[in-house]
Design a protein around this motif. Sequence first.
Motif, PDB file in Angstrom:
ATOM      1  N   ALA A  73       0.774  -1.225   0.191  1.00 48.31           N
ATOM      2  CA  ALA A  73      -0.143  -0.474  -0.095  1.00 48.31           C
ATOM      3  C   ALA A  73       0.812   1.322   0.376  1.00 48.31           C
ATOM      4  O   ALA A  73       0.495   2.520   0.704  1.00 48.31           O
ATOM      5  CB  ALA A  73      -0.773  -0.011   0.977  1.00 48.31           C
ATOM      6  N   SER A  74       1.692   1.442  -0.548  1.00 46.17           N
ATOM      7  CA  SER A  74       2.529   2.272  -0.940  1.00 46.17           C
ATOM      8  C   SER A  74       2.589   3.485  -2.209  1.00 46.17           C
ATOM      9  O   SER A  74       3.840   4.594  -1.952  1.00 46.17           O
ATOM     10  CB  SER A  74       4.388   1.621   0.100  1.00 46.17           C
ATOM     11  OG  SER A  74       4.797   1.578  -0.972  1.00 46.17           O
ATOM     12  N   THR A  75       1.813   2.555  -3.533  1.00 44.80           N
ATOM     13  CA  THR A  75       2.038   3.435  -3.963  1.00 44.80           C
ATOM     14  C   THR A  75       0.932   3.797  -5.225  1.00 44.80           C
ATOM     15  O   THR A  75       0.330   2.923  -5.186  1.00 44.80           O
ATOM     16  CB  THR A  75       3.687   2.913  -5.254  1.00 44.80           C
ATOM     17  OG1 THR A  75       3.461   4.041  -6.114  1.00 44.80           O
ATOM     18  CG2 THR A  75       3.775   1.650  -5.807  1.00 44.80           C
ATOM     19  N   VAL A  76       0.575   4.952  -6.047  1.00 43.93           N
ATOM     20  CA  VAL A  76      -0.339   4.454  -6.628  1.00 43.93           C
ATOM     21  C   VAL A  76      -0.398   3.245  -8.191  1.00 43.93           C
ATOM     22  O   VAL A  76       0.785   3.775  -8.476  1.00 43.93           O
ATOM     23  CB  VAL A  76      -1.007   6.384  -6.752  1.00 43.93           C
ATOM     24  CG1 VAL A  76      -2.319   5.814  -7.347  1.00 43.93           C
ATOM     25  CG2 VAL A  76      -0.853   6.698  -5.461  1.00 43.93           C
ATOM     26  N   LEU A  95       1.844   9.386  -6.526  1.00 45.37           N
ATOM     27  CA  LEU A  95       0.726  10.183  -5.997  1.00 45.37           C
ATOM     28  C   LEU A  95      -0.059  11.342  -7.111  1.00 45.37           C
ATOM     29  O   LEU A  95      -1.034  11.635  -7.693  1.00 45.37           O
ATOM     30  CB  LEU A  95       1.153  11.447  -4.678  1.00 45.37           C
ATOM     31  CG  LEU A  95      -0.001  11.392  -4.225  1.00 45.37           C
ATOM     32  CD1 LEU A  95      -1.626  10.315  -3.893  1.00 45.37           C
ATOM     33  CD2 LEU A  95       0.572  12.046  -2.502  1.00 45.37           C
ATOM     34  N   ILE A 152      -4.005   2.315  -4.735  1.00 46.71           N
ATOM     35  CA  ILE A 152      -2.973   2.092  -4.160  1.00 46.71           C
ATOM     36  C   ILE A 152      -3.168   0.727  -4.460  1.00 46.71           C
ATOM     37  O   ILE A 152      -3.309  -0.431  -4.348  1.00 46.71           O
ATOM     38  CB  ILE A 152      -2.413   2.501  -2.891  1.00 46.71           C
ATOM     39  CG1 ILE A 152      -3.360   1.514  -1.885  1.00 46.71           C
ATOM     40  CG2 ILE A 152      -2.677   4.295  -3.604  1.00 46.71           C
ATOM     41  CD1 ILE A 152      -3.126   2.736  -0.738  1.00 46.71           C
ATOM     42  N   LEU A 182      -0.067   6.118   2.750  1.00 49.73           N
ATOM     43  CA  LEU A 182      -1.095   6.708   1.510  1.00 49.73           C
ATOM     44  C   LEU A 182      -2.259   6.829   1.556  1.00 49.73           C
ATOM     45  O   LEU A 182      -2.494   7.267   0.546  1.00 49.73           O
ATOM     46  CB  LEU A 182      -0.007   6.149   0.320  1.00 49.73           C
ATOM     47  CG  LEU A 182      -0.185   5.632  -0.893  1.00 49.73           C
ATOM     48  CD1 LEU A 182       0.046   7.166  -1.613  1.00 49.73           C
ATOM     49  CD2 LEU A 182       0.507   4.990  -1.479  1.00 49.73           C
ATOM     50  N   GLN A 183      -3.190   4.856   1.703  1.00 49.42           N
ATOM     51  CA  GLN A 183      -4.136   5.587   1.698  1.00 49.42           C
ATOM     52  C   GLN A 183      -5.164   7.122   2.839  1.00 49.42           C
ATOM     53  O   GLN A 183      -6.525   7.333   1.848  1.00 49.42           O
ATOM     54  CB  GLN A 183      -4.691   3.994   3.333  1.00 49.42           C
ATOM     55  CG  GLN A 183      -5.176   2.599   2.532  1.00 49.42           C
ATOM     56  CD  GLN A 183      -5.377   1.901   3.797  1.00 49.42           C
ATOM     57  OE1 GLN A 183      -4.590   2.044   3.904  1.00 49.42           O
ATOM     58  NE2 GLN A 183      -6.166   1.171   3.518  1.00 49.42           N
ATOM     59  N   VAL A 216      -4.784   9.705  -0.057  1.00 49.92           N
ATOM     60  CA  VAL A 216      -5.789   9.677  -0.848  1.00 49.92           C
ATOM     61  C   VAL A 216      -7.031  10.057  -0.229  1.00 49.92           C
ATOM     62  O   VAL A 216      -8.052  10.410  -1.374  1.00 49.92           O
ATOM     63  CB  VAL A 216      -5.730   8.519  -1.611  1.00 49.92           C
ATOM     64  CG1 VAL A 216      -6.776   8.033  -2.729  1.00 49.92           C
ATOM     65  CG2 VAL A 216      -3.786   7.717  -1.583  1.00 49.92           C
TER      66      VAL A 216
END
Lengths: 464, 444
Positions: free
Chosen positions: A311-314, A361, A463, B235-236, B239
């Motif tokens: 869950a570290s990048t888009v 992002l 993500i 990041l969650q 966003v």
Amino acid sequence: MVVWDEENVVHLLKRAGFGPKPSDTKKFLKRGHALSVEILVGQKPSKAKGPGKAVNDKAELRKLTGWWAKRMEKQNTRRLQEKMVLFWHDHFSTQFSVVKNVRRMSYQNRTFRQFGLGDMRTLLWEVTRDAAMLDFLDGDKNKKNSLNENYGRELLELFVLGVFSFDGSEENYTQDDVIATTRATTGFRIDRNKDVGYFDPGRFDDGAKTIFAGKPFEATGNLGVEDGNGALLPPATNILDVLFTHTDSSGNLTMPRFIGKKLWEYFAYPNPSATLIDEITVNFRANGYVISDLLRDMLLHEEFYSAAAKASTVKNPCEFLFGSMRALEAKSKHTNTAIALEDMGMELFEPPSVNGWSNGLPWLSSGQMLARFEVGQAIAAGRDKNLVLLKPSKIIPKNATTADEIVDEILHRLGVANITPAGTRTALIDYFEGETDFESETVIETKVRGVIALALQIPEAHIH
Amino acid sequence: MNISRRRLLQGGAVTGATMAIPGPLQRALFGSRPARAAGPTNPCLVMVQLEGGMDGLNTVVPVDDVGIHLQRTAYENARSSIELSLADLAGTHIGTDPVKGNTLALHPALADVKTLFDLGKVAVIQGVAYPNQNLSHFRSEDIWFSAEPVLPFSDGWFGRYLDSYYSSSDLVTVDVDSTLSKMFLCQLGCNVLAMKKLSQFELPDDDLHPDPVAKKTALETIYGVEADPGATTGLQNTVGVSGDVLIGKIDEYAAISTNWGSNLESVGGSIAKRLLEVSSIIRHDAVSGTPVGAKYFHVRQGGYDTHTNEGATTGRLANLFDDLGPALKAFYDDLQDVNTEAGSNVSDDVLVVLFSEFGRRVAENGGGGTDHGSASVMFAIGDCVNGGIYGEMPDIASPDSKGNLVHHTDFRQVYASIIDNWLQSPGDHLPLLPGAPWPTIPFL
């Protein structure tokens, strides 16, 4: 030692491809870590090439995009190979709006498929003499006594070394080095009948050049890439190999750190440590810079499966679209895929600049986030065979009786069940239950599609 | 505005007085002009990025030699196929170099900018760059975006401005582009809308959701959860927060019309389309009772990397200017129309600034173009601008060892002028721009 569980399998398949189908997860779980990675990195070069007429026509380009999209979405064993085609398209960024020739773009696309897992030297040579690249960065206009710095500069800055050393403290090259590189890469031309590049010794600046003057890796010679018969010149004085000898002042080779970091950031997370990059490039450095060696060491590394890597990048738009389709077992002829990708900010064969796309992002800027909502909705609607066909009956567990079961199945398929906040799950369930008429199959189906649409709009779907 | 943070950043030691006295050199370069009587009530800034490295020397061109300043001769010696002749330039003279005295003219495709210049609405700032020019597009852009020419990029100069004067729930900035410019990247999580078209601004509408209210409620609930630091991190959460702000703003932005008779509608090219989004937002905020509050904008016109076929009166540069000049004029005219419609001087509050990551090599290359260079020219446009020519044109016959013009004005002087004399007050640029204090330039 990496625990080979479902979470790690899904993580690997999301990154080193375009996401798993439910059946993939089971297969790769059985195979174990080492074999799974070997299947991905061990693919033989593919010469598959999409449709490409020698025309400047956007409709023809979209056919090529559709062909490639189909491969990205469907490939099982070659999924990493296709992911690397996308990576190299981003790295050796070339714009159709400048090249104006679909055939040249399709040839370049094949080059990335054929050489993208092989050694850096060959790949770089193929790119240097690639017709689309020669056109895009004016390589075909760069000749003896009439230099054009466009390709030479980007070769140093974007393709091989980068502006700064890994820690940002040293500049890697000077304007004199740009000029030496520019002179060394003179002489390439485009055969306009065949849309391929070739080397014309008559246009080559054969004079002596010195690059990286005063450094331990200083090189002098004509530094040419090819002889007149289409063969590579020996490494000692070939500019491409000379660039590989560049080090920082502590003696660390620049190219492996530059390419290693870029791959790590593309596949794992931003700002990796130098130590980590040195670890994943041990075999790459020892055995002639073979890219699949680097990928193997990266995908086997424990850090690749760490909490920091998840869950570290888009997801980029291809990863989002094809990943969602695979998870939901949707189908497409992909004739409208190019447009959906464009809306989300990823017009294939038209990256925004020679520096490629801004990954991470920036994919989720306001306009692009709304475009993703729109595409999520279109996937869930699933009624356009040219974009997405989706059958909820394939997805709903046969004996499901509650909204919870349906929502959980969808989140599980998307590979986000473990990270979706309880409140989000509840909101999806409440949405499903906010309906009175559950006797009608049509109503239920519409409702399931509605939940899928919303599930594709939650942050976790974008993500990985 | 976040007053407390602003005070914190200013500290006790720094006052506006530090910046009040320009040195003799500054006076020689820029002359002295009376300061504006009063600042703008609601300063808006439109940064127009000319991407690829605009050839400043074919943008503002010397048309004569004066005394020892053989600028025209040096220009003609350096350029052949891209040379703009005296006849080409006859209709676009804008005055003389304040220091060297040579007569200067705009590229003929910028005739519309000449019209605005004659009205006193355009400041031409010459010889602008940063020290130790890096000839990479992306490194150079990073430097312009961050105002930091030494260290690798960390944040944007305007992102720092937003961090200092706004909180993360304020939404005052719109980038009319598919992704956000690095000039807006900040440390504290400021929010910036990035979108090419206002017409994109809606939630998808589909019969999957027979009850659109239920769908919107679900989405609002979900993003409320996702933005909650108790429910998500990293990041969650990032966003989640930006989605939450976006969903909250959708209805407001969707209400903005771009179909109101803008002068930009009849202008070709992407830059006109993008400026139309800006003028529509400014108009909306001036004439409607429900302003969205956006004040800072970034738009981009690509294509200035003219390594080949740069051309003179025709060719790639002329084509770009054919789009740019009329777009800037139509944008200016839009603001005049908005003045009338709103019954107030909205145009006094809007400053347009043009910049590019570098200029180009003095000498033409082998492909009828120019390679990456150094010093170039900037423009500031608006009713708020003290029109005229600022700074001197670098000596064309004496480029640096790489064949590039030697700059005399650091681009941060322009930024400092914008911060001190437009957005805030003298001295306020100090915590925001590396290398401060910077002497300001009196174009505002």
